[in-house]
Write a protein that holds these residues in place. Structure first.
Motif, PDB file in Angstrom:
ATOM      1  N   GLY A  87     -22.020   3.366  16.998  1.00  0.00           N
ATOM      2  CA  GLY A  87     -21.682   4.678  16.467  1.00  0.00           C
ATOM      3  C   GLY A  87     -22.526   5.803  17.014  1.00  0.00           C
ATOM      4  O   GLY A  87     -22.904   6.725  16.279  1.00  0.00           O
ATOM      5  N   VAL A  88     -22.805   5.776  18.303  1.00  0.00           N
ATOM      6  CA  VAL A  88     -23.649   6.802  18.921  1.00  0.00           C
ATOM      7  C   VAL A  88     -22.777   7.844  19.604  1.00  0.00           C
ATOM      8  O   VAL A  88     -21.922   7.504  20.424  1.00  0.00           O
ATOM      9  CB  VAL A  88     -24.634   6.187  19.947  1.00  0.00           C
ATOM     10  N   ILE A  94     -26.570  11.372  22.688  1.00  0.00           N
ATOM     11  CA  ILE A  94     -26.948  10.774  23.968  1.00  0.00           C
ATOM     12  C   ILE A  94     -27.448  11.842  24.931  1.00  0.00           C
ATOM     13  O   ILE A  94     -28.507  11.682  25.567  1.00  0.00           O
ATOM     14  CB  ILE A  94     -25.762   9.999  24.569  1.00  0.00           C
ATOM     15  N   CYS A  95     -26.698  12.932  25.049  1.00  0.00           N
ATOM     16  CA  CYS A  95     -27.102  13.994  25.985  1.00  0.00           C
ATOM     17  C   CYS A  95     -28.438  14.603  25.583  1.00  0.00           C
ATOM     18  O   CYS A  95     -29.269  14.932  26.451  1.00  0.00           O
ATOM     19  CB  CYS A  95     -26.016  15.071  26.051  1.00  0.00           C
ATOM     20  N   LEU A 155     -31.533   4.394  22.264  1.00  0.00           N
ATOM     21  CA  LEU A 155     -30.519   4.652  21.237  1.00  0.00           C
ATOM     22  C   LEU A 155     -29.681   3.426  20.863  1.00  0.00           C
ATOM     23  O   LEU A 155     -28.833   3.528  19.986  1.00  0.00           O
ATOM     24  CB  LEU A 155     -29.572   5.760  21.706  1.00  0.00           C
ATOM     25  N   LYS A 156     -29.869   2.302  21.569  1.00  0.00           N
ATOM     26  CA  LYS A 156     -29.060   1.088  21.407  1.00  0.00           C
ATOM     27  C   LYS A 156     -27.680   1.210  22.048  1.00  0.00           C
ATOM     28  O   LYS A 156     -27.006   0.202  22.233  1.00  0.00           O
ATOM     29  CB  LYS A 156     -28.906   0.692  19.929  1.00  0.00           C
ATOM     30  N   ALA A 157     -27.244   2.417  22.385  1.00  0.00           N
ATOM     31  CA  ALA A 157     -25.921   2.604  22.983  1.00  0.00           C
ATOM     32  C   ALA A 157     -25.798   1.763  24.251  1.00  0.00           C
ATOM     33  O   ALA A 157     -26.668   1.793  25.121  1.00  0.00           O
ATOM     34  CB  ALA A 157     -25.680   4.075  23.311  1.00  0.00           C
ATOM     35  N   GLY A 158     -24.708   1.025  24.365  1.00  0.00           N
ATOM     36  CA  GLY A 158     -24.492   0.163  25.520  1.00  0.00           C
ATOM     37  C   GLY A 158     -25.128  -1.195  25.403  1.00  0.00           C
ATOM     38  O   GLY A 158     -25.012  -2.021  26.312  1.00  0.00           O
ATOM     39  N   GLY A 159     -25.794  -1.474  24.273  1.00  0.00           N
ATOM     40  CA  GLY A 159     -26.545  -2.718  24.155  1.00  0.00           C
ATOM     41  C   GLY A 159     -25.772  -3.885  23.598  1.00  0.00           C
ATOM     42  O   GLY A 159     -26.325  -4.971  23.470  1.00  0.00           O
ATOM     43  N   ASN A 160     -24.502  -3.682  23.249  1.00  0.00           N
ATOM     44  CA  ASN A 160     -23.714  -4.808  22.733  1.00  0.00           C
ATOM     45  C   ASN A 160     -22.710  -5.277  23.781  1.00  0.00           C
ATOM     46  O   ASN A 160     -23.021  -6.122  24.613  1.00  0.00           O
ATOM     47  CB  ASN A 160     -23.001  -4.418  21.437  1.00  0.00           C
ATOM     48  N   ASP A 167     -24.555  17.679  14.571  1.00  0.00           N
ATOM     49  CA  ASP A 167     -23.261  17.273  15.115  1.00  0.00           C
ATOM     50  C   ASP A 167     -23.517  16.260  16.218  1.00  0.00           C
ATOM     51  O   ASP A 167     -24.016  16.608  17.290  1.00  0.00           O
ATOM     52  CB  ASP A 167     -22.520  18.494  15.655  1.00  0.00           C
ATOM     53  N   THR A 168     -23.200  15.013  15.943  1.00  0.00           N
ATOM     54  CA  THR A 168     -23.483  13.959  16.924  1.00  0.00           C
ATOM     55  C   THR A 168     -22.488  13.953  18.069  1.00  0.00           C
ATOM     56  O   THR A 168     -22.711  13.309  19.087  1.00  0.00           O
ATOM     57  CB  THR A 168     -23.463  12.574  16.249  1.00  0.00           C
ATOM     58  N   GLY A 169     -21.355  14.649  17.903  1.00  0.00           N
ATOM     59  CA  GLY A 169     -20.347  14.713  18.960  1.00  0.00           C
ATOM     60  C   GLY A 169     -19.423  13.511  18.945  1.00  0.00           C
ATOM     61  O   GLY A 169     -19.578  12.583  18.150  1.00  0.00           O
ATOM     62  N   PRO A 170     -18.422  13.514  19.827  1.00  0.00           N
ATOM     63  CA  PRO A 170     -17.477  12.395  19.899  1.00  0.00           C
ATOM     64  C   PRO A 170     -18.194  11.076  20.181  1.00  0.00           C
ATOM     65  O   PRO A 170     -19.176  11.028  20.922  1.00  0.00           O
ATOM     66  CB  PRO A 170     -16.557  12.781  21.065  1.00  0.00           C
ATOM     67  N   THR A 171     -17.670  10.004  19.610  1.00  0.00           N
ATOM     68  CA  THR A 171     -18.284   8.692  19.781  1.00  0.00           C
ATOM     69  C   THR A 171     -18.185   8.228  21.227  1.00  0.00           C
ATOM     70  O   THR A 171     -17.124   8.289  21.841  1.00  0.00           O
ATOM     71  CB  THR A 171     -17.613   7.656  18.868  1.00  0.00           C
ATOM     72  N   VAL A 172     -19.289   7.769  21.761  1.00  0.00           N
ATOM     73  CA  VAL A 172     -19.324   7.139  23.083  1.00  0.00           C
ATOM     74  C   VAL A 172     -19.517   5.627  22.917  1.00  0.00           C
ATOM     75  O   VAL A 172     -18.753   4.827  23.441  1.00  0.00           O
ATOM     76  CB  VAL A 172     -20.440   7.734  23.958  1.00  0.00           C
ATOM     77  N   CYS A 173     -20.541   5.256  22.169  1.00  0.00           N
ATOM     78  CA  CYS A 173     -20.786   3.835  21.892  1.00  0.00           C
ATOM     79  C   CYS A 173     -20.223   3.513  20.522  1.00  0.00           C
ATOM     80  O   CYS A 173     -20.817   3.847  19.492  1.00  0.00           O
ATOM     81  CB  CYS A 173     -22.279   3.525  21.943  1.00  0.00           C
TER      82      CYS A 173
END
Length: 913
Positions: free
Chosen positions: A860-861, A866-867, A885-890, A850-856
């Motif tokens: 699609g992270v 993330i946690c 994770l690439k999150a925040g990289g765009n 379960d990846t959880g609610p989308t943050v990025c």
């Protein structure tokens, strides 16, 4: 002659086309590459000076929004006999509009008809609409939804500068040593500009960021100082700053004496400044307020950015002028890295201002109440009439419809039943109108339900023209998709109606011809009174189609052919009042028009969320954008929630004297006591009762006419339901008579959050209800089912050829299984045994995650991913999360949330030590 050009390719079917994003006022450049039988590829345009290749998540997801689902593809007329809309020819539709408008004008005069237009229109569309209404019909009853977001800025600019001028540019944000963000959640609403500031702060840590906002938003995560002022007290704060600067002799006396007037009156309106009294009025800690005043006083290069939190107020114009006053008194204007900066909300709000799209303006920044200006425009247009007095502003216009004074309205590219305050009044107004015409790309909207004529317009990617962004930069929107169905460009529709009404002057064959007339009018007799208007496109006149097609982004004024544009204004210290001086405006503080009381003890604030846009007719199509926030919500302080008898995660009703809506309570951590926040996007097409415009009070600023979206007295109470649930389906479920529902677009599925008051809507047979809702008629269908009546839990899954087709999860409590994991199963070609068991258990087992609610949203992270990475890899910074994770990289919009998750994860770890 020469013009600025950029290379473009337009002939090959798969060539990349340079265009401009259709969302906020940043005006980012986009490169779109059409693909056969698939959505186009979207990328940022590295050559565009607004974004240099970066796009926010909404811009990145544009390819998901250009499909034809829900599109209006042919003209339609409503049949008076059956009340339904039926397809018709363009000739019949245009004839109905032209003949009915003409008849009403003949019988009741030109003020009996009106146009209500939009910042979604291109400048050329705006121009011919304004020309038709003001120069040929002879009424100024044309207003725009930009009235709802930036008309206070227009009024403030005109009072201070003599013309609607934004003097600064985006580069000034990077040159400044202090950036003050007032009433602007820039991180979410203008993310590309916010990231430019953040990148500069990383490069120059001495750059200071101050956020002035009642809420603690994502923008505050990057701030050196957050001032959570009481809603409606901005004028108190900036009047205090003006007095502080004067008292401590940090003014530019020479500039004030030589280039301004009205300072003494403005200072007198500060009413004997006292720091402690100002802090008390604003509900700000006095030490923090003093820190801000000292920081502003000692920093030469200051840019003050303001947006809807300033504009959308019954004192919005005074708020704008109180900010400008502080820049005038210090001479911090017309120089690199300093000045007041209005961030517009829509892609072409500025273009609409250029052509006189507001009811109190003429084209080319000319004044409607100025006889010589009216004569100039009428002569240039060679028109039979010219409007002689201001028309009805948005709220007044809809009041006039309900009263029967306006009998026909043509709405273009906007959804006023959702976006206007007192939305029920907007419904009543349209219901009273003899003729409601709507030019739109979407067929089913809250507003189109009242239309007698629907006209299919071109959408982004199909239409062609120009837009002007927040820094006065004119950019091209270019078509890269074919016109769908029978849709036509707005400018062509308007011209067709004008000609059918018997008006000359609308024989344009191409959009570039309209732009040329617009540019020529801007330069026509521009210096008649010895003081040229700043708005001047004289250097862009005379372009043929090829030159127009290749026009590069350029900032006005452009005085001569070959000019490169004008990045910054007022460097010569000459303003557009007759005496060449800027004006200080006295702004005595005024309380909001409607005060809280025992019946409505809380203050409602409305605004945007990160990944949605306006009324979701475009962004609602994107699964990527739905992943971050899927439902409308009521954000409130936990103690207020306790006093109102509501809990986080439960449904609640927000009510005012004007209406009510229902959404889910959350404690986002950014709300002060006594205030609630609800987003503006949800409407009757995507939710059962989440239209916050129905709640907002209709009070307006007396100068600008802009409504008060930031201060409505409300009450919050529990919305009682007996069960909660959600359904995930590949096709639309049957959810008739459900008490509460919200529709959320997913990847290969549609998700509905649901709740009911009657036990499963009148039946104890959960299987019968679920099969009906999921459209499962085959008694031998592959049907997985689990029920625990004692716990009030029911789950059912329909499988077709080992592939999940639909599922529904119901419970007496709002805590239900994770949606992200279940949604992921719809992407699998075949369910395995562990998937089937997990579906019945309501949680993943084995290798399921379960990846959880989308943050990025860009990558699609999810939150859980993330946690987990933060815990397991000891990540300490947002940059480390991005690297992992690439999150925040765009686009960087989620970086504030990443920082928050880092802190929360560390606190959780410490609590277990």
């Amino acid at each position: 002659m020469s013009f600025p050009v950029i290379p473009i390719t337009s002939a090959p079917a798969r060539a990349s086309v340079s265009t401009t994003c259709p969302y906020c006022g940043v005006g980012c450049g986009v490169r779109a590459t059409p693909r056969e039988d698939s959505q186009p590829d979207i990328a940022g345009d590295e050559t565009h000076p607004s974004n240099f290749g970066r796009l926010c998540v909404k811009g990145s997801a544009l390819g998901e929004t250009v499909g034809l689902e829900g599109r209006l593809l042919e003209p339609k007329l409503r049949d008076a006999r059956d009340g339904a809309l039926h397809a018709t020819s363009w000739d019949d539709a245009l004839g109905t509009v032209a003949n009915t408008f003409k008849r009403i004008i003949d019988q009741h005069g030109p003020d009996a008809v009106a146009l209500y237009v939009s910042g979604q229109l291109l400048t050329e569309d705006y121009y011919v609409a304004n020309k038709l209404m003001k120069g040929y019909i002879g009424s100024a009853n044309i207003d725009t939804n930009s009235r709802l977001c930036m008309s206070s800025s227009v009024a403030g600019h005109k009072r201070a500068f003599g013309e609607d001028i934004v003097p600064v540019n985006y580069e000034d944000l990077e040159l400044a040593d202090l950036v003050v963000l007032v009433g602007s959640n820039t991180a979410w609403c203008h993310p590309i500009l916010f990231q430019r500031v953040v990148k500069m702060k990383e490069k120059r840590p001495e750059l200071k960021i101050v956020v002035i906002d009642p809420r603690y938003t994502a923008t505050c995560e990057m701030a050196d100082l957050h001032l959570p002022l009481k809603a409606g007290t901005d004028v108190n704060l900036f009047n205090g700053l003006l007095a502080f600067l004067s008292e401590h002799d940090t003014t530019d006396a020479a500039f004030v004496d030589a280039h301004t007037s009205g300072f003494d009156a403005a200072l007198a309106a500060t009413d004997g400044f006292d720091l402690s009294q100002t802090a008390k009025a604003c509900k700000i800690d006095a030490h923090d307020l003093l820190e801000f005043y000292r920081l502003f006083a000692r920093t030469e290069r200051v840019v003050t950015v303001y947006s809807q939190g300033v504009n959308q107020s019954t004192a919005g114009t005074d708020k704008v002028n109180s900010i400008i006053n502080c820049h005038l008194v210090t001479g911090r204007i017309g120089k690199p890295g300093m000045g007041p900066f209005s961030f517009t909300g829509q892609p072409n709000a500025m273009g609409g201002r250029e052509v006189g799209g507001l009811a109190n303006m003429l084209a080319a920044h000319l004044e409607l109440d100025h006889p010589a200006h009216r004569e100039l425009v009428q002569t240039f247009w060679d028109s039979p009439a010219i409007a002689e007095r201001p028309g009805l502003k948005a709220v007044d216009l809809f009041n006039a419809m309900e009263e029967g004074r306006v009998k026909a309205v043509w709405i273009m590219g906007t959804n006023p039943v959702v976006s206007l305050p007192d939305g029920e009044q907007a419904k009543r107004a349209l219901a009273k109108c003899e003729l409601v015409v709507s030019s739109d790309i979407t067929e089913d909207t809250d507003t189109n339900a009242f239309a007698h004529v629907l006209l299919p317009a071109l959408g982004w990617g199909e239409k062609d023209g120009t837009v002007t962004n927040s820094e006065r930069r004119v950019s091209r929107q270019r078509a890269f998709l074919p016109a769908p169905g029978k849709a036509r460009a707005d400018w062509r529709i308007i011209c067709d109606v004008a000609r059918r009404m018997g008006h000359a002057g609308f024989d344009f064959e191409s959009v570039h011809e309209i732009f040329d007339e617009h540019a020529r009018l801007s330069a026509h007799r521009n210096d008649d009174e010895g003081l040229p208007r700043a708005f001047n496109l004289g250097g862009l006149t005379g372009m043929d189609r090829e030159r127009y097609d290749s026009l590069a982004p350029i900032q006005w004024p452009v005085f001569k052919h070959g000019d490169a544009g004008t990045p910054r204004l007022f460097e010569d210290k000459r303003y557009r009042h007759a005496d060449g001086r800027a004006r200080f405006i006295a702004t005595p503080p005024r309380a909001p028009a409607n005060a809280v009381d025992d019946d409505y003890p809380l203050v409602l604030n409305t605004g945007r969320v990160r990944d949605q846009w306006h009324t979701m007719t475009r962004t609602g199509k994107s699964a990527k954008l739905a992943g971050h926030i899927g439902e409308a919500f009521i954000d409130m302080h936990p103690q207020d929630a306790l006093a109102c008898g509501v809990r986080e995660g439960e449904l609640a009703r927000v009510s005012s004297r004007w209406g009510s809506m229902v959404a889910r309570v959350q404690h986002g951590g950014g709300m002060s006591r006594g205030s609630v926040f609800v987003p503006i996007h949800w409407n009757d097409q995507v939710a059962s009762d989440a239209r916050i415009g129905a709640v907002v009070n209709p009070a307006v600023d007396p100068v600008s006419g802009e409504p008060e979206f930031k201060h409505t007295p409300v009450a919050v109470e529990k919305f009682h339901v007996s069960w909660h649930g959600f359904a995930l389906t590949r096709t639309a479920p049957l959810l008739d008579d459900i008490t509460y529902w919200t529709r959320i677009q997913g990847t290969q599925l549609v998700r509905h959050e649901i709740a009911g008051r009657r036990h499963f809507e009148g039946t104890d047979d959960h299987r019968e209800w679920a099969r009906t809702a999921l459209r499962v008629g085959d008694p031998h269908a592959d049907w997985l089912e689990y029920e625990d009546r004692s716990a009030g839990v029911y789950r059912a899954v329909h499988v077709v050829d080992d592939r999940i087709e639909s599922c529904v999860f119901l419970s007496d409590r709002p805590d239900l299984p994770a949606r992200a994991w279940l949604s992921g199963l719809f992407g699998k070609d075949k369910l395995d045994d562990e998937d089937r068991i997990g579906l019945l258990l309501g949680q993943p087992i084995g290798k399921g995650v379960d990846t959880g609610p989308t943050v990025c949203s860009c990558f699609g992270v999810g939150r859980n991913t993330i946690c987990a990475a933060i815990r397991e890899k000891g990540l300490k910074t947002a940059a480390e999360v991005t690297s992992c994770l690439k999150a925040g990289g765009n686009c960087g919009s989620c970086v504030p949330e990443l920082k928050k998750l880092i802190v929360e994860t560390e606190m959780a770890r410490l609590s277990t030590v």
